[in-house]
Scaffold this motif. Sequence first.
Motif, PDB file in Angstrom:
ATOM      1  N   PHE A   1     -21.829  26.429  24.107  1.00 57.87           N
ATOM      2  CA  PHE A   1     -23.146  25.857  24.342  1.00 57.87           C
ATOM      3  C   PHE A   1     -23.389  24.597  23.505  1.00 57.87           C
ATOM      4  O   PHE A   1     -24.459  24.003  23.591  1.00 57.87           O
ATOM      5  N   LEU A   2     -22.457  24.136  22.643  1.00 55.47           N
ATOM      6  CA  LEU A   2     -22.635  22.958  21.786  1.00 55.47           C
ATOM      7  C   LEU A   2     -21.530  21.894  22.140  1.00 55.47           C
ATOM      8  O   LEU A   2     -20.447  22.255  22.602  1.00 55.47           O
ATOM      9  N   PRO A   3     -21.652  20.574  21.661  1.00 56.72           N
ATOM     10  CA  PRO A   3     -20.623  19.567  21.757  1.00 56.72           C
ATOM     11  C   PRO A   3     -19.524  19.843  20.765  1.00 56.72           C
ATOM     12  O   PRO A   3     -19.641  19.653  19.592  1.00 56.72           O
ATOM     13  N   ASP A   4     -18.427  20.485  21.248  1.00 58.78           N
ATOM     14  CA  ASP A   4     -17.311  20.910  20.397  1.00 58.78           C
ATOM     15  C   ASP A   4     -16.068  20.121  20.801  1.00 58.78           C
ATOM     16  O   ASP A   4     -15.649  20.166  21.959  1.00 58.78           O
ATOM     17  N   PRO A   5     -15.383  19.438  19.864  1.00 59.28           N
ATOM     18  CA  PRO A   5     -14.247  18.584  20.219  1.00 59.28           C
ATOM     19  C   PRO A   5     -12.981  19.346  20.591  1.00 59.28           C
ATOM     20  O   PRO A   5     -12.054  18.773  21.169  1.00 59.28           O
ATOM     21  N   GLY A   6     -12.863  20.658  20.263  1.00 60.02           N
ATOM     22  CA  GLY A   6     -11.629  21.391  20.545  1.00 60.02           C
ATOM     23  C   GLY A   6     -11.827  22.496  21.552  1.00 60.02           C
ATOM     24  O   GLY A   6     -12.948  22.856  21.924  1.00 60.02           O
ATOM     25  N   PHE A   7     -10.715  23.053  22.034  1.00 68.06           N
ATOM     26  CA  PHE A   7     -10.704  24.162  22.978  1.00 68.06           C
ATOM     27  C   PHE A   7     -11.572  23.855  24.206  1.00 68.06           C
ATOM     28  O   PHE A   7     -12.377  24.681  24.637  1.00 68.06           O
ATOM     29  N   VAL A   8     -11.380  22.701  24.757  1.00 64.15           N
ATOM     30  CA  VAL A   8     -12.232  22.259  25.866  1.00 64.15           C
ATOM     31  C   VAL A   8     -12.119  23.199  27.061  1.00 64.15           C
ATOM     32  O   VAL A   8     -13.135  23.659  27.603  1.00 64.15           O
ATOM     33  N   ALA A   9     -10.899  23.492  27.490  1.00 65.47           N
ATOM     34  CA  ALA A   9     -10.712  24.344  28.669  1.00 65.47           C
ATOM     35  C   ALA A   9     -11.239  25.752  28.406  1.00 65.47           C
ATOM     36  O   ALA A   9     -11.890  26.358  29.270  1.00 65.47           O
ATOM     37  N   SER A  10     -10.972  26.257  27.204  1.00 63.86           N
ATOM     38  CA  SER A  10     -11.436  27.611  26.868  1.00 63.86           C
ATOM     39  C   SER A  10     -12.952  27.658  26.849  1.00 63.86           C
ATOM     40  O   SER A  10     -13.564  28.622  27.326  1.00 63.86           O
ATOM     41  N   ARG A  11     -13.577  26.627  26.288  1.00 65.31           N
ATOM     42  CA  ARG A  11     -15.038  26.598  26.218  1.00 65.31           C
ATOM     43  C   ARG A  11     -15.642  26.507  27.605  1.00 65.31           C
ATOM     44  O   ARG A  11     -16.635  27.173  27.917  1.00 65.31           O
ATOM     45  N   LYS A  12     -15.021  25.692  28.460  1.00 63.76           N
ATOM     46  CA  LYS A  12     -15.542  25.553  29.817  1.00 63.76           C
ATOM     47  C   LYS A  12     -15.385  26.862  30.601  1.00 63.76           C
ATOM     48  O   LYS A  12     -16.269  27.246  31.385  1.00 63.76           O
TER      49      LYS A  12
END
Length: 235
Positions: free
Chosen positions: A116-127
Amino acid sequence: MEILQVLTYASGVVFVVVFAVKLLRYLTMPMHVRWELYPVPHEGKPWGGSFYEEVDHWKKERHKDYFAQYKFMIPEILFIRALYEDNRPMWYWTFPFHMGLYLSIGGLVFLVIGAFLPDPGFVASRKYLASLLTFGTSPQLSALQIINLLLFIGFWAYFPFTHMTHMVSKYFMWDKVKWDDSPNVGDPGMDSKIAKYLAYPVTWSAVHVGAEGGKKSWADVATANPWQEEEMEDK
């Protein structure tokens, strides 16, 4: 909804339902007999005993240190201290697994926050996690990410069927019994449970307590005086 999302939801449902069934079973199990579990860690008795050994202990005022038990519980839960002290070779194998599990759970918590925040890592996992939480469209995942996801959800679906649930059962089977030493001073609900459990037959041989293979109840065993009986037999 894609098949991976369905499998992930199914894994979560299996984990929650089976874990809940086990937890309910733990909550409804009979009380433990404490007499073989001493020493009580936070009592501080030099011989490793308990305040229960003191004469008329139920009449004495107790100033219990409610934080004392956590000084023992936290190191035990995080670092498995008892195993380190009693079985060091096994600890070398067990501790990395437990710590990895703690880190995995902690990482999942941060991943939920990061979804739910702007996180620079784990993009695919976060999505992907965000798609699960919002019931949205799953992002495109690579073959390696799919394999990793299948292993992860497979593990969590398998987890509650194993003895690894001792992460919860240990509280009921050990921690609560070993550290919760508050005396029963007239709790009607507790009294009725104790009366019921004391009526159970002692079905194991237990020659040293004269159980006689199921002929005696726990009340008989608890109130028997084997030395007096031996003296009567000698006479």
